[in-house]
Design an enzyme around this catalytic site. Structure first.
Site, mmCIF file in Angstrom:
data_model
loop_
_atom_site.group_PDB
_atom_site.id
_atom_site.type_symbol
_atom_site.label_atom_id
_atom_site.label_comp_id
_atom_site.label_asym_id
_atom_site.label_seq_id
_atom_site.Cartn_x
_atom_site.Cartn_y
_atom_site.Cartn_z
ATOM 1 N N ARG A 110 0.854 -1.180 0.000
ATOM 2 C CA ARG A 110 0.000 0.000 0.000
ATOM 3 C C ARG A 110 0.893 1.235 0.000
ATOM 4 O O ARG A 110 2.086 1.157 0.248
ATOM 5 C CB ARG A 110 -0.952 -0.002 1.200
ATOM 6 C CG ARG A 110 -0.271 -0.314 2.512
ATOM 7 C CD ARG A 110 -0.834 0.429 3.670
ATOM 8 N NE ARG A 110 -0.801 1.857 3.469
ATOM 9 C CZ ARG A 110 0.292 2.590 3.618
ATOM 10 N NH1 ARG A 110 1.467 2.058 3.911
ATOM 11 N NH2 ARG A 110 0.229 3.897 3.430
ATOM 12 N N GLY A 111 0.249 2.382 -0.252
ATOM 13 C CA GLY A 111 0.984 3.607 -0.517
ATOM 14 C C GLY A 111 1.059 3.762 -2.026
ATOM 15 O O GLY A 111 1.492 2.848 -2.727
ATOM 16 N N ALA A 112 0.602 4.905 -2.531
ATOM 17 C CA ALA A 112 0.465 5.078 -3.982
ATOM 18 C C ALA A 112 1.745 4.745 -4.752
ATOM 19 O O ALA A 112 1.702 3.991 -5.733
ATOM 20 C CB ALA A 112 -0.012 6.498 -4.298
ATOM 21 N N GLN B 236 -3.334 2.395 9.809
ATOM 22 C CA GLN B 236 -2.031 2.509 9.155
ATOM 23 C C GLN B 236 -1.082 3.427 9.921
ATOM 24 O O GLN B 236 0.131 3.232 9.904
ATOM 25 C CB GLN B 236 -2.191 3.024 7.722
ATOM 26 C CG GLN B 236 -2.879 2.056 6.780
ATOM 27 C CD GLN B 236 -4.367 2.325 6.652
ATOM 28 O OE1 GLN B 236 -5.006 2.817 7.578
ATOM 29 N NE2 GLN B 236 -4.939 2.016 5.499
ATOM 30 N N ASN C 199 -6.842 11.489 -0.396
ATOM 31 C CA ASN C 199 -5.924 10.778 0.499
ATOM 32 C C ASN C 199 -6.754 9.927 1.452
ATOM 33 O O ASN C 199 -7.987 9.931 1.404
ATOM 34 C CB ASN C 199 -5.041 11.778 1.260
ATOM 35 C CG ASN C 199 -3.871 11.095 1.964
ATOM 36 O OD1 ASN C 199 -3.171 10.282 1.361
ATOM 37 N ND2 ASN C 199 -3.661 11.409 3.220
ATOM 38 N N LYS C 200 -6.077 9.197 2.294
ATOM 39 C CA LYS C 200 -6.747 8.268 3.205
ATOM 40 C C LYS C 200 -7.899 8.947 3.951
ATOM 41 O O LYS C 200 -7.803 10.107 4.339
ATOM 42 C CB LYS C 200 -5.734 7.711 4.197
ATOM 43 C CG LYS C 200 -6.270 6.634 5.130
ATOM 44 C CD LYS C 200 -6.842 5.455 4.359
ATOM 45 C CE LYS C 200 -5.844 4.800 3.452
ATOM 46 N NZ LYS C 200 -6.431 3.714 2.620
ATOM 47 N N ARG D 278 -7.250 -1.571 -7.583
ATOM 48 C CA ARG D 278 -7.655 -0.440 -6.735
ATOM 49 C C ARG D 278 -7.895 0.774 -7.623
ATOM 50 O O ARG D 278 -7.056 1.091 -8.469
ATOM 51 C CB ARG D 278 -6.596 -0.122 -5.669
ATOM 52 C CG ARG D 278 -6.352 -1.265 -4.699
ATOM 53 C CD ARG D 278 -5.643 -0.804 -3.437
ATOM 54 N NE ARG D 278 -6.526 -0.009 -2.600
ATOM 55 C CZ ARG D 278 -6.092 0.683 -1.525
ATOM 56 N NH1 ARG D 278 -4.809 0.691 -1.220
ATOM 57 N NH2 ARG D 278 -6.937 1.363 -0.787
ATOM 58 N N ASP E 290 -2.993 10.179 -2.766
ATOM 59 C CA ASP E 290 -3.154 9.143 -3.776
ATOM 60 C C ASP E 290 -3.502 9.707 -5.143
ATOM 61 O O ASP E 290 -3.298 9.044 -6.147
ATOM 62 C CB ASP E 290 -4.231 8.149 -3.328
ATOM 63 C CG ASP E 290 -3.731 7.295 -2.166
ATOM 64 O OD1 ASP E 290 -3.276 6.184 -2.430
ATOM 65 O OD2 ASP E 290 -3.773 7.760 -1.015
#
Length: 349
Positions: A49-51, A199, A250-251, A92, A240
């Site tokens: 995970r993480g763009a 996270q 973003n998250k 995703r 993202d």
């Protein structure tokens, strides 16, 4: 700085190695992936995970999908290539790096179409390695630019994880914190735990502790109080996707943090490699927002915490309007003000 040097995604001897981020902080375990289906699953299930890391994993995952593709002609090869790339793109929807990396691989294949297919496959592997190497350089540059907005002794709040394990190295939002440490600064970090998948608690707190950086974990609902006490002088988050007008996905929870920062007159910075900037998406309203399973909220980490059958809304991301963004920090420099005008200029540099 162990975690900043830990490659969370790398490709070696035909195997995609991925640090399983769902098992941190209790277990540091790498998955050895040899099939594209398992790469898709790792992206979908947030094992990677993480763009930026998603983009790197997608490029390497595509290599797994084409390793047995026919080599008789480019058209036969490309038919398999396109099918596998389209398949990975379904993993995703929000992080634009996924599509950016796949497009780079597609461009590489077409640019080399006159070569024998075996040579095209070699070129694609080199391109995937280049995507990873460039990301490391990009993150370092973002950190250097971001550091000019900070100073020794600051308290900094961050949300989710935009660190070394979410990228090739250093991270985006966490990069200036590592560089501040290199410079001997005394920086205090407040990390939101980041519900529902934690996270911030599982990854950011772990990563910063590994690096010896002063970090205090708080629940998302404590951010306002920490700001009110004057313990935070800046907020810095990753992202993202950045829309053409500067709206930022973003998250989930990032929008709320931006509103709190505005209310307390605290600058809200977004660390964004140019690979996350999507000039084809006009505003944040056009960004597709991934919705995830209800069980992540009702039975998070194996324990039921909500009534059976309750309705659940579980978006993985939210959109922060550009008006709340004090600066967008890229590897090419810092943008402030009219993002609609400034963002396109980055791609002319």
């Amino acid at each position: 700085m162990e975690s900043s040097f830990l490659q969370s995604v790398y490709y070696e001897n035909g195997i995609l190695n991925i640090l399983d981020q769902t098992k941190i902080p209790e277990i540091t375990e790498f998955l050895e992936i040899t099939k594209i289906e398992d790469a898709w699953e790792a992206i979908k299930q947030l094992k990677v995970r993480g763009a930026p890391a998603i983009g790197i994993a997608a490029a390497y995952g595509l290599l797994l999908g084409i390793k047995d593709a026919p080599e008789n002609s480019f058209d036969e090869f490309y038919s398999v290539f396109k099918k596998q790339a389209d398949y990975l793109a379904t993993s995703r929807p929000t992080a634009v790096n996924l599509f950016w990396a796949l497009k780079r691989m597609d461009d590489c294949a077409n640019n080399e179409k006159d070569l024998p297919v075996a040579r095209i496959k070699e070129a694609l592997e080199n391109e995937a390695h280049l995507i990873r190497t460039e990301d490391e350089e990009v993150c370092r540059s973002i950190g250097e630019h971001a550091l000019t907005l900070l100073h020794d002794g600051m308290g900094i709040l961050t949300h989710c994880n935009a660190g070394g394990i979410a990228t090739a190295r250093y991270g985006t939002a966490l990069a200036p914190l590592y560089l501040a440490q290199e410079n001997g600064w005394d920086i205090k970090v407040y990390a939101d735990e980041t519900r529902p998948l934690l996270q911030g608690a599982r990854l950011t707190a772990w990563e910063l502790m590994q690096a010896g950086i002063d970090v205090t974990l708080i629940t998302d609902s404590m951010a306002a109080m920490v700001m009110q006490k004057g313990w935070v002088q800046a907020v810095i988050v990753g992202c993202d996707r950045v829309a053409a007008n500067g709206d930022v996905a973003n998250k989930i929870g990032t929008y709320g943090v931006a509103l709190l920062a505005k209310a307390h007159d605290i600058p809200f910075f977004v660390a964004a490699p140019t690979s996350t900037i999507d000039l084809e998406t006009k505003t944040g309203a056009d960004i597709p927002i991934e919705e995830r399973e209800a069980s992540e909220i009702t039975e998070g980490f194996g324990k039921r915490t909500a009534p059976e059958g309750v309705k659940v809304f579980n978006p993985a991301f939210d959109v922060t309007p550009h008006e709340l963004v004090s600066a967008i920090i890229t590897e090419k420099g810092i943008l402030k003000g009219n993002y609609q005008e400034e963002l396109p200029k980055l791609f002319k540099k």
